[in-house]
Write an enzyme that holds these catalytic residues in place. Structure first.
Site, mmCIF file in Angstrom:
data_model
loop_
_atom_site.group_PDB
_atom_site.id
_atom_site.type_symbol
_atom_site.label_atom_id
_atom_site.label_comp_id
_atom_site.label_asym_id
_atom_site.label_seq_id
_atom_site.Cartn_x
_atom_site.Cartn_y
_atom_site.Cartn_z
ATOM 1 N N GLU A 91 -14.462 -20.898 -6.101
ATOM 2 C CA GLU A 91 -13.433 -21.495 -5.252
ATOM 3 C C GLU A 91 -12.610 -22.514 -6.027
ATOM 4 O OE1 GLU A 91 -15.085 -23.835 -2.025
ATOM 5 O OE2 GLU A 91 -16.619 -24.647 -3.341
ATOM 6 N N CYS A 104 -9.041 -29.073 -7.384
ATOM 7 C CA CYS A 104 -10.487 -29.107 -7.623
ATOM 8 C C CYS A 104 -10.886 -27.745 -8.190
ATOM 9 C CB CYS A 104 -11.181 -29.398 -6.296
ATOM 10 S SG CYS A 104 -12.965 -29.380 -6.415
ATOM 11 N N CYS A 111 -24.812 -22.548 -10.125
ATOM 12 C CA CYS A 111 -25.163 -23.736 -10.909
ATOM 13 C C CYS A 111 -26.662 -23.764 -11.101
ATOM 14 C CB CYS A 111 -24.702 -25.010 -10.202
ATOM 15 S SG CYS A 111 -25.052 -26.511 -11.158
ATOM 16 N N CYS A 115 -29.311 -28.996 -7.152
ATOM 17 C CA CYS A 115 -29.403 -30.176 -6.283
ATOM 18 C C CYS A 115 -29.694 -29.750 -4.842
ATOM 19 C CB CYS A 115 -28.101 -30.974 -6.340
ATOM 20 S SG CYS A 115 -27.709 -31.549 -8.003
ATOM 21 N N CYS A 118 -26.718 -29.305 -2.221
ATOM 22 C CA CYS A 118 -25.538 -28.564 -2.665
ATOM 23 C C CYS A 118 -25.768 -27.072 -2.491
ATOM 24 C CB CYS A 118 -25.270 -28.896 -4.135
ATOM 25 S SG CYS A 118 -23.947 -27.905 -4.853
ATOM 26 N N GLY A 165 -20.368 -25.509 -9.939
ATOM 27 C CA GLY A 165 -20.919 -25.550 -11.295
ATOM 28 C C GLY A 165 -20.981 -26.933 -11.916
ATOM 29 N N GLU A 166 -21.788 -27.018 -12.981
ATOM 30 C CA GLU A 166 -21.943 -28.268 -13.731
ATOM 31 C C GLU A 166 -21.100 -28.145 -15.013
ATOM 32 O OE1 GLU A 166 -23.165 -31.421 -13.644
ATOM 33 O OE2 GLU A 166 -22.367 -31.405 -15.671
ATOM 34 N N HIS A 221 -26.334 -40.395 -6.368
ATOM 35 C CA HIS A 221 -27.030 -39.986 -5.133
ATOM 36 C C HIS A 221 -28.338 -40.705 -4.816
ATOM 37 C CE1 HIS A 221 -24.033 -36.903 -5.136
ATOM 38 N NE2 HIS A 221 -24.586 -36.216 -6.089
ATOM 39 N N CYS A 344 -16.734 -29.840 -0.563
ATOM 40 C CA CYS A 344 -17.674 -29.455 -1.618
ATOM 41 C C CYS A 344 -18.799 -28.565 -1.118
ATOM 42 C CB CYS A 344 -18.355 -30.693 -2.199
ATOM 43 S SG CYS A 344 -17.252 -32.011 -2.513
HETATM 44 N N1 SAH Z 1 -21.791 -30.348 -10.869
HETATM 45 C C1 SAH Z 1 -20.935 -31.464 -10.835
HETATM 46 C C2 SAH Z 1 -19.590 -31.180 -10.225
HETATM 47 C C3 SAH Z 1 -19.557 -30.265 -9.048
HETATM 48 S S1 SAH Z 1 -20.219 -30.907 -7.553
HETATM 49 C C4 SAH Z 1 -21.608 -32.629 -10.120
HETATM 50 O O1 SAH Z 1 -22.660 -32.433 -9.524
HETATM 51 O O2 SAH Z 1 -21.086 -33.736 -10.213
HETATM 52 C C5 SAH Z 1 -18.959 -32.077 -7.087
HETATM 53 C C6 SAH Z 1 -19.444 -33.151 -6.139
HETATM 54 O O3 SAH Z 1 -19.758 -32.584 -4.861
HETATM 55 C C7 SAH Z 1 -20.708 -33.821 -6.624
HETATM 56 O O4 SAH Z 1 -20.613 -35.226 -6.516
HETATM 57 C C8 SAH Z 1 -21.732 -33.309 -5.674
HETATM 58 O O5 SAH Z 1 -22.789 -34.176 -5.579
HETATM 59 C C9 SAH Z 1 -20.964 -33.143 -4.395
HETATM 60 N N2 SAH Z 1 -21.583 -32.246 -3.420
HETATM 61 C C10 SAH Z 1 -22.222 -31.089 -3.646
HETATM 62 N N3 SAH Z 1 -22.661 -30.553 -2.498
HETATM 63 C C11 SAH Z 1 -22.286 -31.367 -1.527
HETATM 64 C C12 SAH Z 1 -22.440 -31.351 -0.103
HETATM 65 N N4 SAH Z 1 -23.070 -30.360 0.517
HETATM 66 N N5 SAH Z 1 -21.898 -32.371 0.585
HETATM 67 C C13 SAH Z 1 -21.245 -33.373 -0.038
HETATM 68 N N6 SAH Z 1 -21.084 -33.442 -1.357
HETATM 69 C C14 SAH Z 1 -21.591 -32.459 -2.093
HETATM 70 FE FE1 SF4 Z 2 -25.800 -30.254 -8.387
HETATM 71 FE FE2 SF4 Z 2 -23.169 -30.258 -8.985
HETATM 72 FE FE3 SF4 Z 2 -24.699 -28.129 -9.577
HETATM 73 FE FE4 SF4 Z 2 -24.156 -28.666 -7.047
HETATM 74 S S1 SF4 Z 2 -22.695 -28.093 -8.595
HETATM 75 S S2 SF4 Z 2 -26.173 -28.105 -7.894
HETATM 76 S S3 SF4 Z 2 -24.113 -30.896 -7.061
HETATM 77 S S4 SF4 Z 2 -24.920 -30.154 -10.410
#
Ligand code: SAH
Ligand code: SF4
Length: 382
Positions: A91, A104, A111, A115, A118, A165-166, A221, A344
């Site tokens: 996306e 974005c 990923c 997390c 996510c 993704g990271e 977090h 997100c």
């Molecule tokens: N992987 C990277 C970038 C992508 S995620 C990272 O983790 O930073 C981008 C942001 O969206 C991150 O801060 C992540 O913690 C947040 N995010 C992911 N899933 C989410 C959710 N379900 N609700 C709110 N924020 C979320």
């Molecule tokens: Fe974690 Fe960012 Fe990967 Fe989602 S996209 S699993 S928030 S590292």
């Protein structure tokens, strides 16, 4: 197989053109055709010799993934889904504001960090996007939006690597893509307006500082390791203290004078006053070592199977107040594009369940998705 020119930053394109016996300024012209003008057809590039255009048409292409759909929110947010093959969908989201337009961008299909909160993390890892697939999201969105909004000037002023993704786990493809974004012959974005968001891949934070220092956002977090180990499993490898030390080192070269810390507000998990106080104590320790921070509290976007709940707004504002009273600049992220699930991590549930992607595509073909107008893909692949 043809070479995809979206895979190259300017230096890469110079090297490619040299193989064709062409000088540097030709590569610059070509690069500008691609990124300034959005050209995908060498025939359009009228200031290049016909013989070169023919050579390019034989050996190269300018292309990216197919558009699955475009969703437009009432607030102007636009979300695209792109099919990157093998059942994977990524996306890209455009968020217009009065003084800027933010895109974005995704860096991986899925990923590997996993997390808890996510949905991309729940889906697991499929593959790294190529540089071309990362750049394509900007190339496509910028030139689509210019036409769509009838604008000749730049529409996208900011990029955040906060899609799926990271990004720092796809470092080799990320850095050339960032260079295209920053290059004056590319998108000419300032370093302050390109943000890499990371869950804390420490070694690559240090490399980014050397190779391409752009604005950095770190997904924190949690204020202590036990909780962060649970929420962001990468923490077991790179715990908080190590991460914040890397942030402090990064700050020396960062284009902004602070690092942004993202904090997803999860009801009863990390949103209590004691967590805010622990954060203050943590930040005080690192401030003494030279770290400046800003906090961005993100209301959790619930998705099926997460087992987590969104914190209530009173809880979020109370948390923000504790941080602000201690002098920490804190913002609460506005949710945008709610009506099109543009926030997100909202898409991955569909990607995870391949049959649901197919079902969703079928729904889109009928023209509606949850009451929102959806424009069918083929119009945009033309
Ligand atoms: N992987 C990277 C970038 C992508 S995620 C990272 O983790 O930073 C981008 C942001 O969206 C991150 O801060 C992540 O913690 C947040 N995010 C992911 N899933 C989410 C959710 N379900 N609700 C709110 N924020 C979320
Ligand atoms: Fe974690 Fe960012 Fe990967 Fe989602 S996209 S699993 S928030 S590292």
């Amino acid at each position: 197989m043809k070479v995809n020119l979206l895979d190259y930053d300017l230096e890469g394109l110079v090297a490619f053109c040299q193989q064709l016996g062409e000088k540097r300024f030709r590569a610059t012209q070509l690069f500008r055709w691609i990124h300034h003008h959005g050209a995908a057809d060498f025939g359009q590039m009228t200031n290049l010799a016909k013989s070169l255009r023919e050579k390019l048409a034989e050996s190269a292409c300018i292309q990216g993934p197919k558009v699955v759909s475009r969703h437009e929110s009432a607030d102007g947010t636009v979300k695209w889904l792109f099919d990157v093959g093998a059942g994977d969908v990524i996306e890209t989201v455009f968020i217009p504001e009065t003084d800027r337009g933010t895109l974005c961008i995704s860096s991986q299909a899925g990923c590997a960090v996993g997390c808890r909160f996510c949905s991309t993390g729940h889906q697991g890892f499929s593959r790294n996007l190529t540089t071309g697939e990362i750049v394509f999201q900007l190339w496509f969105a910028e030139h689509f939006l210019r036409q769509h909004l009838l604008r000749n000037d730049r529409v996208i002023s900011n990029v955040v690597m906060m899609g799926m993704g990271e990004p720092l786990q796809n470092y080799a493809h990320l850095v050339p893509a960032l260079r295209v974004m920053l290059d004056d012959h590319g998108y000419g974005l300032s370093r302050r307006r390109v943000t890499v968001s990371t869950s804390g891949f420490v070694p690559m934070i240090d490399r980014l500082a050397k190779d391409c220092p752009v604005a950095l956002a770190v997904s924190l977090h949690a204020p202590q390791d036990a909780l962060r180990d649970y929420l962001v499993p990468l923490n077991k490898k790179h715990p908080i203290d190590e991460l914040l030390q890397a942030c402090t080192r990064y700050q020396a070269v960062a284009p902004r004078d602070f690092i942004t810390f993202e904090y997803c507000m999860l009801n009863g998990v990390n949103d209590q006053p004691e967590h805010a106080r622990q954060l203050i104590a943590l930040m005080q320790v690192h401030a003494a070592r030279g770290l400046s921070c800003k906090f961005n509290l993100i209301p959790f976007n619930p998705f099926p199977g997460s087992g987590l709940k969104q914190s209530g707004m009173p809880q979020i504002t109370a948390f923000a107040k504790i941080l602000m009273d201690a002098g920490i600049v804190t913002t609460i992220r506005k949710t945008r594009g709610d009506d099109i699930d543009a926030a997100c991590g909202q898409l991955a549930g569909d990607v995870q369940d391949r049959t649901s992607v197919d079902r969703r595509m079928a729904t889109q073909r009928q023209g509606m998705l949850g009451g929102i107008k959806v424009v069918v893909a083929k119009e945009f692949n033309a």
